[in-house]
Design an enzyme around this catalytic site. Sequence first.
Site, PDB file in Angstrom:
ATOM      1  CE1 TYR A  17      17.911  84.685  99.196  1.00 44.54           C
ATOM      2  CE2 TYR A  17      18.875  85.137 101.955  1.00 44.54           C
ATOM      3  CZ  TYR A  17      19.144  84.865 100.110  1.00 44.54           C
ATOM      4  OH  TYR A  17      20.615  85.082  99.784  1.00 44.54           O
ATOM      5  CG  ASN A  49      17.113  95.290  83.492  1.00 42.93           C
ATOM      6  OD1 ASN A  49      17.362  94.009  82.910  1.00 42.93           O
ATOM      7  ND2 ASN A  49      16.051  95.344  83.961  1.00 42.93           N
ATOM      8  N   GLY A  52      20.301  94.952  89.716  1.00 41.46           N
ATOM      9  CA  GLY A  52      21.796  95.205  90.178  1.00 41.46           C
ATOM     10  C   GLY A  52      22.778  94.694  89.451  1.00 41.46           C
ATOM     11  NE  ARG A 104      11.083  90.509  82.606  1.00 43.52           N
ATOM     12  CZ  ARG A 104      10.127  90.305  83.509  1.00 43.52           C
ATOM     13  NH1 ARG A 104       9.336  89.289  83.133  1.00 43.52           N
ATOM     14  NH2 ARG A 104      10.389  91.330  84.291  1.00 43.52           N
ATOM     15  NE  ARG A 148      13.208  97.080  79.641  1.00 44.58           N
ATOM     16  CZ  ARG A 148      13.484  96.252  80.511  1.00 44.58           C
ATOM     17  NH1 ARG A 148      12.952  96.845  81.962  1.00 44.58           N
ATOM     18  NH2 ARG A 148      13.652  94.953  80.926  1.00 44.58           N
ATOM     19  CG  PHE A 206      28.121  82.962  93.383  1.00 39.20           C
ATOM     20  CD1 PHE A 206      29.633  82.587  93.759  1.00 39.20           C
ATOM     21  CD2 PHE A 206      27.292  83.940  93.978  1.00 39.20           C
ATOM     22  CE1 PHE A 206      30.303  83.125  94.652  1.00 39.20           C
ATOM     23  CE2 PHE A 206      28.426  84.737  94.305  1.00 39.20           C
ATOM     24  CZ  PHE A 206      29.498  84.134  94.987  1.00 39.20           C
TER      25      PHE A 206
HETATM   26  N1  LIG Z   1      22.972  84.111  94.558  1.00 36.09           N
HETATM   27  C1  LIG Z   1      23.707  84.858  94.795  1.00 36.09           C
HETATM   28  O1  LIG Z   1      24.449  85.439  96.542  1.00 36.09           O
HETATM   29  C2  LIG Z   1      23.128  86.925  94.896  1.00 36.09           C
HETATM   30  C3  LIG Z   1      23.419  87.784  95.230  1.00 36.09           C
HETATM   31  C4  LIG Z   1      22.376  89.151  94.685  1.00 36.09           C
HETATM   32  C5  LIG Z   1      21.527  88.765  94.035  1.00 36.09           C
HETATM   33  N2  LIG Z   1      21.051  87.384  93.779  1.00 36.09           N
HETATM   34  C6  LIG Z   1      20.436  87.148  92.772  1.00 36.09           C
HETATM   35  O2  LIG Z   1      20.019  87.761  92.140  1.00 36.09           O
HETATM   36  C7  LIG Z   1      18.656  88.488  91.616  1.00 36.09           C
HETATM   37  C8  LIG Z   1      19.039  89.545  91.111  1.00 36.09           C
HETATM   38  O3  LIG Z   1      18.975  90.578  92.299  1.00 36.09           O
HETATM   39  P1  LIG Z   1      19.295  91.787  92.100  1.00 36.09           P
HETATM   40  O4  LIG Z   1      19.068  93.295  93.608  1.00 36.09           O
HETATM   41  O5  LIG Z   1      20.551  92.379  91.009  1.00 36.09           O
HETATM   42  O6  LIG Z   1      17.433  92.473  91.789  1.00 36.09           O
HETATM   43  P2  LIG Z   1      17.143  93.529  90.940  1.00 36.09           P
HETATM   44  O7  LIG Z   1      18.096  94.971  90.536  1.00 36.09           O
HETATM   45  O8  LIG Z   1      15.670  93.942  91.449  1.00 36.09           O
HETATM   46  O9  LIG Z   1      16.842  93.358  89.048  1.00 36.09           O
HETATM   47  C9  LIG Z   1      15.624  91.930  89.200  1.00 36.09           C
HETATM   48  C10 LIG Z   1      15.728  91.933  87.681  1.00 36.09           C
HETATM   49  O10 LIG Z   1      15.507  90.143  87.404  1.00 36.09           O
HETATM   50  C11 LIG Z   1      14.613  90.996  86.678  1.00 36.09           C
HETATM   51  N3  LIG Z   1      13.110  89.916  86.587  1.00 36.09           N
HETATM   52  C12 LIG Z   1      12.069  90.333  87.451  1.00 36.09           C
HETATM   53  N4  LIG Z   1      11.284  89.254  87.041  1.00 36.09           N
HETATM   54  C13 LIG Z   1      11.093  88.836  86.227  1.00 36.09           C
HETATM   55  C14 LIG Z   1      10.703  87.308  85.100  1.00 36.09           C
HETATM   56  N5  LIG Z   1       9.864  86.943  85.767  1.00 36.09           N
HETATM   57  N6  LIG Z   1      11.501  87.203  84.399  1.00 36.09           N
HETATM   58  C15 LIG Z   1      12.754  87.575  84.012  1.00 36.09           C
HETATM   59  N7  LIG Z   1      13.054  88.157  84.784  1.00 36.09           N
HETATM   60  C16 LIG Z   1      12.880  89.272  85.395  1.00 36.09           C
HETATM   61  C17 LIG Z   1      14.580  92.626  86.558  1.00 36.09           C
HETATM   62  O11 LIG Z   1      13.944  92.450  84.896  1.00 36.09           O
HETATM   63  P3  LIG Z   1      12.812  93.434  84.460  1.00 36.09           P
HETATM   64  O12 LIG Z   1      13.727  94.935  84.460  1.00 36.09           O
HETATM   65  O13 LIG Z   1      12.557  93.601  82.971  1.00 36.09           O
HETATM   66  O14 LIG Z   1      11.501  93.723  85.176  1.00 36.09           O
HETATM   67  C18 LIG Z   1      15.633  92.714  86.432  1.00 36.09           C
HETATM   68  O15 LIG Z   1      16.231  92.873  85.636  1.00 36.09           O
HETATM   69  C19 LIG Z   1      17.972  87.803  92.882  1.00 36.09           C
HETATM   70  O16 LIG Z   1      17.232  86.636  92.413  1.00 36.09           O
HETATM   71  C20 LIG Z   1      19.196  88.099  94.034  1.00 36.09           C
HETATM   72  O17 LIG Z   1      18.275  87.078  94.501  1.00 36.09           O
HETATM   73  C21 LIG Z   1      21.810  86.176  94.432  1.00 36.09           C
END
Ligand SMILES: NC(=O)c1ccc[n+]([C@@H]2O[C@H](COP(=O)([O-])OP(=O)(O)OC[C@H]3O[C@@H](n4cnc5c(N)ncnc54)[C@H](OP(=O)(O)O)[C@@H]3O)[C@@H](O)[C@H]2O)c1
Length: 292
Positions: free
Chosen positions: A55, A154, A156, A177, A179, A271
């Site tokens: 990170y 789907n 968060g 994706r 499923r 972002f």
């Molecule tokens: N830039 C920022 O400020 C910021 C802020 C918040 C979050 N984020 C990032 O946003 C992302 C999601 O965070 P979250 O907390 O919302 O996560 P989360 O609720 O754990 O969800 C993860 C998501 O990623 C998908 N996924 C996982 N592996 C994948 C792959 N190989 N190919 C395609 N899709 C895949 C999952 O889909 P499935 O259900 O199909 O597994 C699910 O939709 C993370 O990378 C996090 O670091 C960034």
Amino acid sequence: MSASHNGCTILWEGQHPNPLLKDLERAELGHSGVHVKMLAAPINPADINMIQGTYALLPDLPAVGGNEGVGQVVEVGSHVTSLKPGDWVVPADAELGTWRTDAVFSEETLVKLPRDIPLLCAATLSVNPCTAYRMLTDFETLGPGDSIIQNAANSGVGQAVIQIAAALGIKTINVIRDRPNLQEVVDRLMSLGAEHVLTEEMLRKPEMKDLFKKVPKPRLALNCVGGKSATEMLRHIQQKGTMVTYGGMAKQPLTVPVSAFIFKDVKLRGFWMTQWKKDQAQSKLKVISVGK
Ligand SMILES: NC(=O)c1ccc[n+]([C@@H]2O[C@H](COP(=O)([O-])OP(=O)(O)OC[C@H]3O[C@@H](n4cnc5c(N)ncnc54)[C@H](OP(=O)(O)O)[C@@H]3O)[C@@H](O)[C@H]2O)c1
């Protein structure tokens, strides 16, 4: 040994059975400390990346994991004015270390929350919904009837995007994706306010033309995945539209067709909520110093 972490001094002694782990003692309350009992803290992908060391933000060790969560104030020092016992608090910023039973934090590292929201919403409020709101409002001026497209819908963040967009009258095209329980996930996202839910495979089909008879082409694409998924979303974006990348779940780089730049003049942006908060803190300081 001792180390300073977010204004609290953490102490440990002796040898932990696992040499990679340390037992920490709670810091003294002092005049300006806030003793907080943690109520709930999630595990976000960024927390895992932090532990992996990949990170952009890596705390000095020893460190306590967890960047998000909600706690309840147990006791405050005599100089603390904005918080009192019983208040619910969330971290003001990343790196607070929320995966612990309790701790003494400094006042400015905490933000007070109303107590009338569900505990799990409070514990997951400060990262994903804020990210969703900023991305929906900071890159394109969208109004009721406009549409956006997003992958990992789907997730968060994706679910927060759906709900905030619906409240703003913005239609969401949501890509997930495939499923075995696809219909269950589709139904859930529709119940949150999604306009359309598609699989990655459907995004490549000619039938997408029919969808764009019902909903305008998106001006904004929100990319959580990277790789092919992002390339496919770009094909459907409006002329001069913007794709914002905020996650890289597929661990694949972006491939952008040359035609998207030449014929559509798309904008590719990124972002990061942590950077946004830092930038806002800077701009507040500037306003104060100009005012003086
Ligand atoms: N830039 C920022 O400020 C910021 C802020 C918040 C979050 N984020 C990032 O946003 C992302 C999601 O965070 P979250 O907390 O919302 O996560 P989360 O609720 O754990 O969800 C993860 C998501 O990623 C998908 N996924 C996982 N592996 C994948 C792959 N190989 N190919 C395609 N899709 C895949 C999952 O889909 P499935 O259900 O199909 O597994 C699910 O939709 C993370 O990378 C996090 O670091 C960034």
